[in-house]
Design a protein around this motif. Structure first.
Motif, PDB file in Angstrom:
ATOM      1  N   TRP A  91      -5.149  12.797  15.792  1.00  0.00           N
ATOM      2  CA  TRP A  91      -4.884  12.502  17.201  1.00  0.00           C
ATOM      3  C   TRP A  91      -3.602  13.197  17.682  1.00  0.00           C
ATOM      4  O   TRP A  91      -3.525  13.649  18.829  1.00  0.00           O
ATOM      5  N   LEU A 119      -5.299   5.062  19.621  1.00  0.00           N
ATOM      6  CA  LEU A 119      -6.124   6.261  19.509  1.00  0.00           C
ATOM      7  C   LEU A 119      -7.061   6.427  20.710  1.00  0.00           C
ATOM      8  O   LEU A 119      -8.285   6.531  20.559  1.00  0.00           O
ATOM      9  N   VAL A 178      -9.297   8.198  23.443  1.00  0.00           N
ATOM     10  CA  VAL A 178      -9.976   9.493  23.448  1.00  0.00           C
ATOM     11  C   VAL A 178     -10.783   9.628  24.730  1.00  0.00           C
ATOM     12  O   VAL A 178     -11.224   8.635  25.323  1.00  0.00           O
ATOM     13  N   LYS A 180     -10.344  13.884  21.641  1.00  0.00           N
ATOM     14  CA  LYS A 180      -9.177  13.310  22.308  1.00  0.00           C
ATOM     15  C   LYS A 180      -9.038  13.816  23.741  1.00  0.00           C
ATOM     16  O   LYS A 180      -8.849  13.031  24.671  1.00  0.00           O
ATOM     17  N   LYS A 181      -9.110  15.117  23.936  1.00  0.00           N
ATOM     18  CA  LYS A 181      -8.873  15.692  25.259  1.00  0.00           C
ATOM     19  C   LYS A 181     -10.008  16.643  25.601  1.00  0.00           C
ATOM     20  O   LYS A 181     -10.192  17.673  24.947  1.00  0.00           O
TER      21      LYS A 181
END
Length: 945
Positions: A577, A819, A821, A877-878
Motif C-alpha cells: 500500500w 488500507l 483502496v 490502491k489508486k
C-alpha cells in the motif's frame, strides 16, 4: 483428484426403511453403477428387531466415482452400526462428532484414500458417503439399525419394503424369530415360497436367489405372548444392567372433547408435493365424518404463512375445502419461523414433513396442535415436539391406517407416571410424564434385584397400574439392549437438540448410535486413526496402541491456524500500500496463451443493478457521498455489472412473457420437466426479481433448499442471491446453517461474518474473524485455503475503519492496518474442489490474473485457489483514468447433479474503506461444462474512472 462426480442414491421407502436402494447417477448411460448384491438379516425378540442390510455396488464404468446414499428410517429408529469393505473385508465404523467426521473424511479423501462415513441429516434421514468406487470394481457397505415393532390387536408387525426393486444379481433374506411358540403369519411374500420353519426355540425363514426380482414386499405378524410384561437384561458395569420391558396397556379409551373451530395449517412447500396426499385426504374425510359441523381456518405454509381462508363445514360436507386442497400449488422452502397463532381457534391440524429448511421454529402453540406426518422422510421429533408442547397428538400416517389414525387423534393421551415403588432406576425412558403408545417399551439402567414393581399410567384424571416382575427377566447376550436404551435417550434429548447438544454427543459416541451430533466413520489406513486421534474398531486396537506408544506423545496431525501467516500478510499489504507505482509508457500487454480472450458481450447485457454499501449508500446517493473527505483528489468511479444471461433451452418459453404472475404460472407448468435442475430455479427466480416481484422471486429461490438435505452447495447459491437482493435476515440464517454443517471451512466463518456485517452487527462479525484466525485446520484444508488470510485482513480492517464504535482491543495490533483502496473485487464460489480464476484488465491493457499477480499501476491479486470455495481478491490502491474489465474463468469446474452448475458471487467495491464505500454484487452460474482446452472468460463487470 480422481473424484469425478457424486452419486445420489435415492432410497424409496414405504412405511419402513426400504431395503432396495435405487441409484440416480448423472449420465447413467456413461457411468453405470448397479446394485450387485443385497443381503438382509433380521432377528426379532418380542417386539424388538435388529436388521442388518449389506449392499455391494459394482461400477461398470472406467472412471472412479464417489458414492452417496441418502435414506430415511422410521420414527424413533437410528443407525447403530456401519461397515465398509477395506481390502476385501468389512471394517466396522467408530463414532466421531459429526463435523469432525466430515472434516476428516474430506481431508483423507484429498489423498485418494478410502474413507466412509454415515451421518444423520435433516429429519430422520441418514446419509453415507463412500470414496472411491473403483472403475470396473465394487464397494460393499453394511448398515445396522434397531427398531421397536408396531402394535396390532394381538400381534406385532414387521415390514420390509421392496418397492421399486429391480432385478438383483444376488439376493438373500434371513429372518429369525426367537422365544415364540406360535408360528408367524406371512402377509406379503417376496418370492411366494418364503416360509418359516421351527428350529429349537426359533422360527427361521430364508431365501437365496440369483437374478431375483422381489414379487412383493415382506410383511409378517408375530403373535404376542400372554404375559402383561416381559423383561430383558443386558449386563452393564458396576453390577448394573440395561433392561427393556414391554408392557401391554388394556386401558379404557377416553376421547377428548370436540372442537367447534379448528385451523388447518397445510405445508405447501415444494417438498409437500412428496407427501402422501391420499392418506391425508382419507384422514380428513374420516375427521369430518366424525366432526360434522365445524368452522375451519385454512392457511398455507411455505417460506411464508399465507393469508387465512375460512370454510364452514356443515353435515360433514367439506367438498369446497377438499377442492381447495386438491388445487394447492407446491413451491418454496419451509420456514417454521413463519408459524403463528390464528385468532379464535380451539385446535390445530398441521400437515407437514416437519423439515424447516428456511428458518427456525420459534413458537410454542398455546392451543392444542396435532401434527400429521405422511412421508417417511419426516422430521418426527420436530412434529412430536410441536404436539407435545401444546397438548396435541402426533399422528404418523406412515404406520397407521385411517381408522387407527382417527382414534389416535381423538383419544386422550396415555401418560407414563413411573413405578409405584419408586426404585432406584437410572435414566428411564420414556421419561416420567411422557405420552406413550401401546405397547410401551420401557428402558432403563438398574440393579439386578428390582423384584416385583408396578408401572403406573394415567388417562385424563384416571390412573391405571400394571405389574412388572423383574424376577423372571431374561439375561440376553446377543441383543443390544444398551443400544435400544441409548437410541431412546437420544430421541428424548433431540426433542430439544440445541439445548441437549453435548449430552446427545456423549451418548452417541459411547454407544455408537448416529445422531444429529455424531456420525460413524471408517478409515483405511491405521495411521489415519492415529493421526486424527480417532479410536479405531476392536480389530485394529492392538496395532493402534503400538503406534501410539512408539510415537510417545508426538502429535501426528499437524493442525494449523491462520494467525502467523496473517501477521506476515498484514506486513506485506502495508508495504504494498505504501509503494508508489510509476508505470512506464502505455502499451498493450500479451495475453496468456492457453486462455481464450473472446469478447462475450454479444450475449450479455451491461446493466445497472442495486447498489448497497456498508454505510447504506444507494446509487442515487453516490454523487453526494463522493464529496466526502479526499474525494476531490481522485477521479470519480462507476461500477457497471453484466447480466450474464442463461442459455438454457427452457428460457425460450419465458422470453415473451411480461408479467411476473404469468412467468410464475409458466414456471409451475414446466417444472416437472426440470424438477432436479438447479439452474431452472436460479434462472426463474432471477427473472421474477427483474420483473419486480420480490416475493415470488424469493419463493422460487427458497425451493432450492428443498432439493437435497444439508447441501452446502445449494445453500451457498441461495446465500449469494439473498445477499445480492438485500434479504439480509435470511442471508444470516443460511450462512449460520452452513457454518453449523462445516465449521472446519474458513470460508463458512467468513460468509457468516459478512452476513453479520450486512445485518449491522459489526462487533459480532469482528469476533467471528478473530476466532477464525485462531481456529486450527487440518494440513489438507490449510493447504487448500492457503492465502485466505489476505482477504480476512482487508475485511477486519474495513470493519474497524467503517465502525468507530466497534471494540477492536482484542484484535492483535499486528493485524491492524489502514488500507483504503479505489478498487476491490472478490469472487467466491459454491463448490469444493473447483478452480475459478479472477481476471482484471486495466485501461492500459494489462491483465492481473493467476499468472501475473501484480501490475505496473499497482494492481494486486491474492493467492490462486485451485480447490475449495475460493475466495480470490483483486486490489488497486489508486485507479488511473479509464475502463477496467472484470472477468472470471471457469478453469476446473466440478459438476454435481444435485447442486447444478457452479455458482459464482463477485463482490465489487469502489473506494473500499475510505468512507465512500460502494458495493455491487454479481451472481451467475457457469453456462456449460468447461474443459481446460476450451476455457473462456466471462465478462462480469466494469469500472470506469
Amino acid at each position: 483428484m480422481n473424484k469425478i462426480l457424486n452419486i445420489c442414491a435415492l432410497m424409496i421407502f414405504s412405511a419402513v426403511f426400504s431395503q432396495i436402494p435405487i441409484l440416480e447417477i448423472e449420465n447413467q448411460k456413461k457411468h453405470p453403477v448397479i446394485l450387485q448384491e443385497a443381503k438382509i438379516d433380521t432377528k426379532i425378540l418380542g417386539n424388538l428387531a435388529t436388521t442388518t442390510a449389506t449392499y455391494t455396488f459394482y461400477n461398470l464404468s472406467s472412471r472412479i466415482l464417489e458414492g452417496k446414499l441418502t435414506f430415511p428410517l422410521p420414527e424413533g429408529v437410528s443407525v447403530s452400526g456401519y461397515a465398509l469393505d477395506i481390502n476385501g473385508k468389512l471394517r466396522n465404523a467408530v463414532p466421531v462428532p459429526k463435523e469432525r467426521a466430515k472434516e476428516v473424511f474430506e481431508s483423507v479423501e484429498r489423498r485418494n484414500v478410502d474413507p466412509g462415513i454415515i451421518e444423520k441429516v435433516e429429519g430422520n434421514n441418514f446419509r453415507t458417503r463412500i470414496y472411491p468406487i473403483p472403475q470396473n470394481g465394487s464397494r460393499t457397505v453394511q448398515i445396522t439399525y434397531h427398531q421397536e415393532l408396531k402394535n396390532l390387536a394381538s400381534d406385532y408387525q414387521y415390514f420390509l419394503s421392496f418397492v421399486n426393486a429391480t432385478t438383483i444379481p444376488k439376493f438373500s433374506l434371513n429372518v429369525s424369530i426367537h422365544e415364540n411358540t406360535s408360528v408367524p403369519k406371512i402377509l406379503e411374500n417376496p418370492d411366494g415360497n418364503f416360509t418359516f420353519q421351527k428350529q429349537g426355540n426359533q422360527w427361521i425363514a430364508e431365501i437365496h436367489k440369483d437374478n431375483f426380482t422381489p414379487h412383493e414386499s415382506f410383511k409378517i405378524t408375530i403373535p404376542k405372548t400372554n404375559q402383561s410384561a416381559n423383561v430383558l437384561f443386558q449386563k452393564a458395569s458396576d453390577n448394573k444392567s440395561y433392561f427393556a420391558t414391554s408392557i401391554a396397556m388394556n386401558f379404557p379409551v377416553k376421547e377428548k372433547p370436540k372442537s367447534q373451530k379448528i385451523a388447518i395449517i397445510w405445508d405447501n412447500s415444494f417438498s409437500g408435493s412428496k407427501r402422501n396426499r391420499d392418506k391425508e385426504l382419507d384422514f380428513l374425510n374420516a375427521y369430518f365424518a366424525d366432526n360434522k359441523d365445524v368452522l375451519v381456518s385454512f392457511v398455507l405454509l411455505n417460506n411464508t404463512l399465507e393469508k387465512t381462508e375460512e370454510f364452514t363445514i356443515t353435515s360433514g360436507n367439506w367438498s369446497q375445502l377438499k377442492s381447495k386442497i386438491l388445487n394447492v400449488k407446491y413451491d418454496g422452502g419451509t420456514d417454521f419461523g413463519a408459524l403463528k397463532e390464528i385468532p379464535n381457534v380451539e385446535e390445530y391440524l398441521l400437515f407437514s414433513d416437519g423439515i424447516s429448511n428456511f428458518g427456525d421454529l420459534s413458537i410454542k402453540f398455546k392451543k392444542s396442535l396435532n401434527s400429521i406426518s405422511s412421508t417417511p422422510t419426516s422430521d418426527f421429533n420436530t412434529l412430536k415436539l410441536l404436539s407435545s408442547q401444546s397438548g396435541g397428538n402426533f399422528i404418523n400416517l406412515n404406520e397407521l391406517n385411517t381408522d387407527s389414525a382417527l382414534k389416535t387423534y381423538k383419544k386422550l393421551p396415555v401418560k407414563f407416571l413411573g413405578f409405584k415403588e419408586n426404585p432406584v432406576i437410572q435414566d428411564i425412558f420414556p421419561t416420567v410424564g411422557s405420552a406413550v403408545n401401546e405397547p410401551v417399551n420401557i428402558f432403563g439402567i438398574s440393579s439386578s434385584n428390582l423384584g416385583k414393581l408396578t408401572a403406573v399410567f394415567s388417562v385424563g384424571n384416571d390412573h391405571y397400574e400394571v405389574p412388572v416382575d423383574f424376577n423372571v427377566g431374561s439375561q440376553v447376550e446377543n441383543w443390544q439392549i444398551a443400544q435400544f436404551w441409548a437410541q431412546r435417550k437420544i430421541n428424548e434429548l433431540e426433542l430439544n437438540s440445541t439445548q441437549n447438544r453435548n449430552e446427545i454427543k456423549n451418548i452417541s459416541e459411547q454407544f455408537g448410535v448416529v445422531s444429529k451430533n455424531t456420525s460413524l466413520i471408517v478409515l483405511e489406513d491405521i495411521n489415519d486413526y492415529v493421526r486424527y486421534k480417532i479410536d479405531p474398531p476392536q480389530e485394529l486396537q492392538a496395532e493402534y496402541q503400538k503406534i501410539v506408544s512408539q510415537n510417545k506423545g508426538r502429535i501426528l496431525e499437524q493442525r494449523r491456524n491462520l494467525l502467523s501467516k496473517a501477521f506476515d500478510k498484514t506486513k506485506e499489504l502495508k508495504t504494498w500500500w505504501k509503494t508508489e507505482f510509476k508505470p512506464s509508457e502505455e502499451k498493450k500487454y500479451p495475453k496468456i496463451s492457453n486462455q481464450s480472450a473472446r469478447d462475450t458481450t454479444d450475449n450479455r447485457r451491461l446493466e445497472e443493478v442495486v447498489v448497497v454499501g456498508a454505510l447504506g449508500i444507494k446509487r442515487n446517493e453516490v454523487s453526494s457521498s463522493n464529496k466526502m473527505v479526499g474525494s476531490e483528489a481522485k477521479p470519480k468511479g462507476k461500477i457497471t455489472l453484466v447480466d450474464v444471461e442463461s442459455k438454457e433451452e427452457y428460457m425460450k418459453d419465458f422470453q415473451n412473457l411480461q408479467s411476473a404472475e404469468v412467468i410464475y404460472q409458466k414456471y409451475l407448468e414446466n417444472r416437472s420437466k426440470y424438477e432436479k435442475q438447479v439452474s431452472y430455479y436460479f434462472d426463474i427466480s432471477k427473472l421474477l426479481f427483474k420483473k419486480g416481484d420480490k416475493a415470488l422471486s424469493l419463493k422460487v429461490l427458497s425451493t432450492l433448499a428443498e432439493l437435497d438435505l444439508e447441501n452446502e452447495e445449494l445453500y451457498k447459491t441461495i446465500y449469494y442471491l439473498l445477499k445480492q437482493r438485500g434479504h439480509y435476515d435470511k442471508e444470516l440464517w443460511i450462512t449460520q446453517k452452513i457454518l453449523e454443517w462445516r465449521p472446519f471451512d474458513s470460508q463458512s466463518h467468513r460468509d457468516y461474518a459478512l452476513a453479520l456485517v450486512d445485518n449491522k452487527r459489526p462487533q459480532e462479525a469482528l469476533n467471528v474473524y478473530k476466532s477464525l484466525l485462531y481456529q486450527e485446520f487440518t494440513d489438507e484444508i490449510s493447504m487448500r485455503d492457503n492465502g485466505i488470510e489476505e482477504i480476512l485482513i482487508m475485511e477486519i480492517n474495513n470493519i474497524l475503519r467503517q465502525n468507530k464504535n466497534v471494540d477492536g482491543s482484542k484484535i492483535d495490533d499486528r493485524l491492524k492496518a489502514d488500507l483504503p483502496v479505489d478498487i476491490r473485487v472478490v469472487i467466491n464460489w459454491n463448490k469444493d474442489n473447483t478452480d475459478i480464476d479472477l481476471w482484471v484488465t486495466d485501461p492500459r491493457g494489462e491483465d492481473c490474473s493467476y499468472g501475473h499477480k501484480s501490475t505496473q499501476i499497482g494492481g494486486r491479486l491474492s493467492n490462486d485457489f485451485t480447490q475449495g470455495f475460493g475466495p480470490e481478491q483483486f486490489l488497486l490502491k489508486k485507479a488511473v483514468k479509464g475502463k477496467y474489465k472484470i472477468k472470471t474463468n471457469f478453469f476446473g469446474e466440478r459438476q454435481n447433479m444435485l447442486s447444478g452448475p457452479t455458482t459464482v458471487m463477485a463482490e465489487v467495491y469502489l473506494y473500499y474503506s475510505d468512507g465512500r464505500q460502494e458495493r455491487k454484487i454479481a451472481v451467475f452460474q457457469s453456462q456449460k461444462e468447461n474443459k481446460r482446452e476450451s476455457d473462456s472468460k466471462i465478462l462480469i463487470g466494469e469500472f470506469e474512472f
